[in-house]
Design a protein around this motif. Structure first.
Motif, short mmCIF file in Angstrom:
data_model
loop_
_atom_site.label_atom_id
_atom_site.label_comp_id
_atom_site.label_asym_id
_atom_site.label_seq_id
_atom_site.Cartn_x
_atom_site.Cartn_y
_atom_site.Cartn_z
N GLU A 139 6.84 2.23 -3.00
CA GLU A 139 7.12 3.13 -4.11
C GLU A 139 6.55 2.63 -5.43
OE1 GLU A 139 8.31 6.17 -4.16
OE2 GLU A 139 8.41 6.11 -1.98
N GLN A 140 6.37 1.33 -5.57
CA GLN A 140 5.78 0.76 -6.77
C GLN A 140 4.42 0.14 -6.47
OE1 GLN A 140 7.25 1.36 -9.65
NE2 GLN A 140 8.92 2.35 -8.52
N GLY A 141 3.80 0.57 -5.40
CA GLY A 141 2.52 0.02 -5.01
C GLY A 141 1.35 0.61 -5.79
N PRO A 142 0.15 0.16 -5.50
CA PRO A 142 -1.04 0.59 -6.25
C PRO A 142 -1.37 2.08 -6.09
CG PRO A 142 -1.68 -0.66 -4.31
CD PRO A 142 -0.20 -0.80 -4.44
N PHE A 143 -0.93 2.67 -4.99
CA PHE A 143 -1.23 4.08 -4.73
C PHE A 143 0.00 4.98 -4.89
CE2 PHE A 143 -3.88 1.58 -1.62
CZ PHE A 143 -5.04 1.61 -2.37
N SER A 144 1.06 4.44 -5.48
CA SER A 144 2.36 5.14 -5.49
C SER A 144 2.29 6.50 -6.20
CB SER A 144 3.43 4.26 -6.14
OG SER A 144 3.06 3.90 -7.46
N ASP A 145 1.64 6.58 -7.35
CA ASP A 145 1.58 7.86 -8.07
C ASP A 145 0.88 8.92 -7.23
OD1 ASP A 145 2.88 6.74 -10.20
OD2 ASP A 145 1.09 6.47 -11.43
N HIS A 146 -0.20 8.53 -6.62
CA HIS A 146 -0.98 9.45 -5.78
C HIS A 146 -0.15 9.92 -4.58
CE1 HIS A 146 -4.49 10.98 -3.55
NE2 HIS A 146 -4.01 10.34 -2.51
N ALA B 41 0.81 -1.23 0.00
CA ALA B 41 0.00 0.00 0.00
C ALA B 41 0.84 1.27 0.00
CB ALA B 41 -0.96 -0.01 1.18
N THR B 42 1.93 1.29 0.77
CA THR B 42 2.76 2.50 0.86
C THR B 42 4.06 2.37 0.07
OG1 THR B 42 3.84 1.71 2.88
CG2 THR B 42 1.84 3.04 3.15
#
Length: 328
Positions: free
Chosen positions: A234-241, A231-232
């Motif tokens: 750098e390449q996770g699902p929310f990384s861009d956000h 979740a947190t």
């Protein structure tokens, strides 16, 4: 409707612009004329003076209505467009020539807070609202929509000159658990009931993050276990956000300090420590007490923190964990 004033308020990425787009689409289908202005698109030069701003605004109004903008020059006085001449332009060239409602939608209206004339402009908008009572024809044709992230009282001092305390007010908030169950169904049930509860615990109903998670899961781009573990990352699902939010914070030391104070206070509260730490934080920022207050409000406007009772906390556990790691 004829002669309406509507304010839509919510933190960043709660769906304000999406709601506005749907409203604009509905208005166009109903035969209304629509003017959609995004104040974020106005660069610094166009926000220099109210004259330059209003001239740019008039040009954009013409563009939205596919009108020749040569008529704008007729309303220049001593090479400037005053609030009074802009109002005359709006009445003479737009409202008097329209046989249908005109929807004037101003997205990211609080973007002009960085100008020296923002109170004058918001006072001008309020005057258009008031004109409907004095001159129903043609001002009843004007429907005003304002999209803001900021607390309305921060936008203008005099409530009698404010367009934010009249008309309809729509407050957009985070999704409830019931709404997330509804969205989960619309996505084909990628989550169990227990997983919906876990996702709510992680992102607290933040609309963009909920939609992002459901989309990734429904498209089989990620498994539930992978989503929770990364979740947190750098390449996770929310990384861009998350990187976007961090870039905003790290470039402005005052915001960084304010957010760190929130995170440390929240950690202290969670660990059972007394609130004396919050007093220590306030003392450390005492020389800049007003700027810290403003910075906290800016963080709230950006949707990074929220106010619970009398204390600011991170908007969701995901933000708390991510920024705690960044500031470690």
């Amino acid at each position: 409707k004829l002669g309406s004033t509507t304010t839509i308020r919510g933190a960043r990425q709660t769906g304000k612009t999406s709601l506005l787009a749907r409203g604009i689409h509905h208005a166009r289908n109903a035969g209304g004329k629509t003017i959609w202005i995004d104040f974020q698109e106005f660069d610094g030069m166009r926000l220099d003076t109210i004259s330059v701003f209003l001239h740019t605004l008039a040009i954009n109004v013409c563009r939205e209505l596919r009108m020749d903008n040569s008529s704008v020059h007729q309303y220049r006085q001593d090479n400037t467009i005053t609030p009074q001449s802009f109002t005359a332009f709006l009445e003479d060239r737009i409202l008097c020539h329209s046989d249908s409602p005109v929807i004037f939608a101003m997205d990211e209206a609080d973007s002009i807070l960085r100008t020296s004339f923002y109170q004058d402009f918001f006072g001008l908008v309020r005057s258009w609202h008031n004109r409907r009572a004095v001159r129903p024809e043609p001002w009843q044709k004007l429907n005003i929509v304002l999209i803001i992230s900021t607390e309305p009282y921060l936008l203008i001092d005099d409530i009698n000159q404010s367009p934010f305390n009249v008309g309809a007010r729509i407050e957009l908030s985070d999704f409830t658990e019931n709404l997330v169950h509804d969205l989960n169904q619309r996505h084909g049930y990628p989550l169990t009931v227990e997983q919906v509860q876990s996702l709510m615990h992680l992102v607290n109903g933040q609309p963009y993050l909920i939609r992002k998670a459901l989309y990734e899961l429904a498209k089989d781009r990620i498994t539930w276990d992978q989503l929770m573990k990364s979740a947190t990352a750098e390449q996770g699902p929310f990384s861009d956000h998350l990187r976007h939010l961090y870039s905003i914070i790290v470039e402005q030391p005052a915001l960084s300090r304010a957010l760190q104070s929130v995170i440390h206070t929240q950690r202290s509260s969670h660990s059972g420590m007394s609130n004396s730490f919050w007093g220590m934080i306030r003392k450390s920022f005492k020389p800049e007490r007003q700027s810290v207050s403003t910075d906290l409000m800016r963080l709230e406007r950006a949707g990074i923190i929220k106010k619970v009772d009398a204390q600011y906390v991170c908007r969701c556990e995901l933000y708390q964990r991510y920024f705690q790691e960044k500031f470690a």
